[in-house]
Design a protein around this motif. Structure first.
Motif, PDB file in Angstrom:
ATOM      1  N   ASP A   1      -2.076   2.138  -2.966  1.00  0.00           N
ATOM      2  CA  ASP A   1      -3.159   2.442  -2.035  1.00  0.00           C
ATOM      3  C   ASP A   1      -4.540   2.135  -2.605  1.00  0.00           C
ATOM      4  O   ASP A   1      -5.516   2.114  -1.873  1.00  0.00           O
ATOM      5  CB  ASP A   1      -3.083   3.889  -1.565  1.00  0.00           C
ATOM      6  CG  ASP A   1      -3.107   4.881  -2.707  1.00  0.00           C
ATOM      7  OD1 ASP A   1      -2.840   4.483  -3.852  1.00  0.00           O
ATOM      8  OD2 ASP A   1      -3.393   6.073  -2.452  1.00  0.00           O
ATOM      9  N   VAL A   2      -4.637   1.865  -3.886  1.00  0.00           N
ATOM     10  CA  VAL A   2      -5.937   1.554  -4.477  1.00  0.00           C
ATOM     11  C   VAL A   2      -6.064   0.080  -4.874  1.00  0.00           C
ATOM     12  O   VAL A   2      -7.108  -0.349  -5.347  1.00  0.00           O
ATOM     13  CB  VAL A   2      -6.215   2.436  -5.724  1.00  0.00           C
ATOM     14  CG1 VAL A   2      -6.319   3.891  -5.336  1.00  0.00           C
ATOM     15  CG2 VAL A   2      -5.171   2.238  -6.798  1.00  0.00           C
ATOM     16  N   ALA A   3      -5.013  -0.684  -4.657  1.00  0.00           N
ATOM     17  CA  ALA A   3      -4.995  -2.068  -5.126  1.00  0.00           C
ATOM     18  C   ALA A   3      -6.081  -2.924  -4.490  1.00  0.00           C
ATOM     19  O   ALA A   3      -6.622  -3.809  -5.140  1.00  0.00           O
ATOM     20  CB  ALA A   3      -3.621  -2.690  -4.878  1.00  0.00           C
ATOM     21  N   TYR A   4      -6.417  -2.677  -3.237  1.00  0.00           N
ATOM     22  CA  TYR A   4      -7.390  -3.529  -2.549  1.00  0.00           C
ATOM     23  C   TYR A   4      -8.667  -2.785  -2.193  1.00  0.00           C
ATOM     24  O   TYR A   4      -9.449  -3.254  -1.384  1.00  0.00           O
ATOM     25  CB  TYR A   4      -6.762  -4.143  -1.301  1.00  0.00           C
ATOM     26  CG  TYR A   4      -5.727  -5.170  -1.658  1.00  0.00           C
ATOM     27  CD1 TYR A   4      -6.101  -6.481  -1.930  1.00  0.00           C
ATOM     28  CD2 TYR A   4      -4.394  -4.833  -1.764  1.00  0.00           C
ATOM     29  CE1 TYR A   4      -5.167  -7.433  -2.289  1.00  0.00           C
ATOM     30  CE2 TYR A   4      -3.447  -5.777  -2.114  1.00  0.00           C
ATOM     31  CZ  TYR A   4      -3.848  -7.071  -2.371  1.00  0.00           C
ATOM     32  OH  TYR A   4      -2.914  -8.010  -2.732  1.00  0.00           O
ATOM     33  N   ASN A   5      -8.882  -1.623  -2.794  1.00  0.00           N
ATOM     34  CA  ASN A   5     -10.127  -0.893  -2.579  1.00  0.00           C
ATOM     35  C   ASN A   5     -11.105  -1.239  -3.684  1.00  0.00           C
ATOM     36  O   ASN A   5     -10.745  -1.267  -4.852  1.00  0.00           O
ATOM     37  CB  ASN A   5      -9.892   0.623  -2.579  1.00  0.00           C
ATOM     38  CG  ASN A   5      -9.081   1.058  -1.386  1.00  0.00           C
ATOM     39  OD1 ASN A   5      -9.105   0.415  -0.350  1.00  0.00           O
ATOM     40  ND2 ASN A   5      -8.358   2.144  -1.533  1.00  0.00           N
ATOM     41  N   GLU A   6     -12.310  -1.514  -3.305  1.00  0.00           N
ATOM     42  CA  GLU A   6     -13.332  -1.850  -4.286  1.00  0.00           C
ATOM     43  C   GLU A   6     -14.553  -0.978  -4.016  1.00  0.00           C
ATOM     44  O   GLU A   6     -15.112  -1.003  -2.928  1.00  0.00           O
ATOM     45  CB  GLU A   6     -13.703  -3.327  -4.172  1.00  0.00           C
ATOM     46  CG  GLU A   6     -14.416  -3.836  -5.383  1.00  0.00           C
ATOM     47  CD  GLU A   6     -14.487  -5.348  -5.384  1.00  0.00           C
ATOM     48  OE1 GLU A   6     -15.575  -5.849  -5.686  1.00  0.00           O
ATOM     49  OE2 GLU A   6     -13.486  -6.007  -5.092  1.00  0.00           O
ATOM     50  N   THR A   7     -14.939  -0.207  -5.012  1.00  0.00           N
ATOM     51  CA  THR A   7     -16.078   0.684  -4.867  1.00  0.00           C
ATOM     52  C   THR A   7     -17.360  -0.086  -5.123  1.00  0.00           C
ATOM     53  O   THR A   7     -17.447  -0.901  -6.039  1.00  0.00           O
ATOM     54  CB  THR A   7     -15.970   1.852  -5.860  1.00  0.00           C
ATOM     55  OG1 THR A   7     -14.723   2.507  -5.643  1.00  0.00           O
ATOM     56  CG2 THR A   7     -17.087   2.823  -5.670  1.00  0.00           C
ATOM     57  N   LEU A   8     -18.342   0.178  -4.299  1.00  0.00           N
ATOM     58  CA  LEU A   8     -19.616  -0.517  -4.400  1.00  0.00           C
ATOM     59  C   LEU A   8     -20.724   0.472  -4.072  1.00  0.00           C
ATOM     60  O   LEU A   8     -20.602   1.254  -3.129  1.00  0.00           O
ATOM     61  CB  LEU A   8     -19.624  -1.674  -3.402  1.00  0.00           C
ATOM     62  CG  LEU A   8     -20.779  -2.645  -3.403  1.00  0.00           C
ATOM     63  CD1 LEU A   8     -20.854  -3.404  -4.728  1.00  0.00           C
ATOM     64  CD2 LEU A   8     -20.598  -3.637  -2.270  1.00  0.00           C
ATOM     65  N   ALA A   9     -21.794   0.456  -4.841  1.00  0.00           N
ATOM     66  CA  ALA A   9     -22.919   1.352  -4.592  1.00  0.00           C
ATOM     67  C   ALA A   9     -24.220   0.565  -4.697  1.00  0.00           C
ATOM     68  O   ALA A   9     -24.326  -0.394  -5.464  1.00  0.00           O
ATOM     69  CB  ALA A   9     -22.927   2.495  -5.605  1.00  0.00           C
TER      70      ALA A   9
ATOM     71  N   ALA B   1       0.827  -1.210   0.000  1.00  0.00           N
ATOM     72  CA  ALA B   1       0.000   0.000   0.000  1.00  0.00           C
ATOM     73  C   ALA B   1       0.858   1.255   0.000  1.00  0.00           C
ATOM     74  O   ALA B   1       0.392   2.325  -0.418  1.00  0.00           O
ATOM     75  CB  ALA B   1      -0.934   0.000   1.202  1.00  0.00           C
ATOM     76  N   ARG B   2       2.101   1.146   0.451  1.00  0.00           N
ATOM     77  CA  ARG B   2       2.993   2.306   0.487  1.00  0.00           C
ATOM     78  C   ARG B   2       3.669   2.571  -0.858  1.00  0.00           C
ATOM     79  O   ARG B   2       4.235   3.624  -1.060  1.00  0.00           O
ATOM     80  CB  ARG B   2       4.079   2.118   1.564  1.00  0.00           C
ATOM     81  CG  ARG B   2       3.527   1.989   2.966  1.00  0.00           C
ATOM     82  CD  ARG B   2       2.834   3.293   3.327  1.00  0.00           C
ATOM     83  NE  ARG B   2       2.201   3.293   4.608  1.00  0.00           N
ATOM     84  CZ  ARG B   2       0.902   3.063   4.827  1.00  0.00           C
ATOM     85  NH1 ARG B   2       0.116   2.725   3.854  1.00  0.00           N
ATOM     86  NH2 ARG B   2       0.392   3.174   6.016  1.00  0.00           N
ATOM     87  N   LEU B   3       3.623   1.615  -1.783  1.00  0.00           N
ATOM     88  CA  LEU B   3       4.206   1.811  -3.107  1.00  0.00           C
ATOM     89  C   LEU B   3       3.320   2.727  -3.942  1.00  0.00           C
ATOM     90  O   LEU B   3       2.103   2.800  -3.713  1.00  0.00           O
ATOM     91  CB  LEU B   3       4.370   0.463  -3.809  1.00  0.00           C
ATOM     92  CG  LEU B   3       5.332  -0.530  -3.165  1.00  0.00           C
ATOM     93  CD1 LEU B   3       5.286  -1.865  -3.903  1.00  0.00           C
ATOM     94  CD2 LEU B   3       6.740   0.026  -3.126  1.00  0.00           C
TER      95      LEU B   3
END
Length: 93
Positions: A31-39, A25-27
Motif C-alpha cells: 500500500d505504500v509502494a506508489y505513494n510519494e510524500t511531498l511538502a 497494493a493488497r500485498l
C-alpha cells in the motif's frame, strides 16, 4: 465486499495495469509502494480562495485525478468521480 460509494455511468473496467497495481497494493507493504510524500513551504501571504480554485480547476480538467479503483462483484473497476459541484468552470484567457 460492500462498496460505500455507488457506481455510476462513469464506472469502467480497470485496465490490466490498474488491476496489477490493485493486486500489488493488497500485498503486505504494497500500500505504500506508489505513494510519494511531498511538502511545500509557502512564504508570504496565501490567498486560500485562489489556491482552492486552482486545485478545483485542476481536478475538474483531469479525470485521472478524480479516478479511484473499486472492487465490485469480484472485479476491479475504475470510477471517475464528478468534479466538485460548487466550483465554477475556469475561464479561458
Amino acid at each position: 465486499m460492500h462498496n460505500p460509494f455507488p457506481l455510476s455511468p462513469r464506472s469502467h473496467p480497470a485496465s490490466y495495469a490498474q488491476q496489477r497495481l490493485w493486486f500489488l497494493a493488497r500485498l503486505p507493504g504494497g500500500d505504500v509502494a506508489y505513494n510519494e510524500t511531498l511538502a511545500f513551504e509557502l512564504v508570504g501571504p496565501l490567498d486560500r480562495d485562489a489556491l482552492a480554485g486552482a486545485l478545483d480547476a485542476l481536478t475538474r480538467r483531469h479525470e485521472t485525478l478524480r479516478t479511484r479503483l473499486v472492487a465490485e462483484d469480484g472485479e476491479v473497476r475504475q470510477h471517475v468521480d464528478p468534479p466538485a459541484r460548487d466550483s465554477p468552470s475556469p475561464s479561458r484567457t
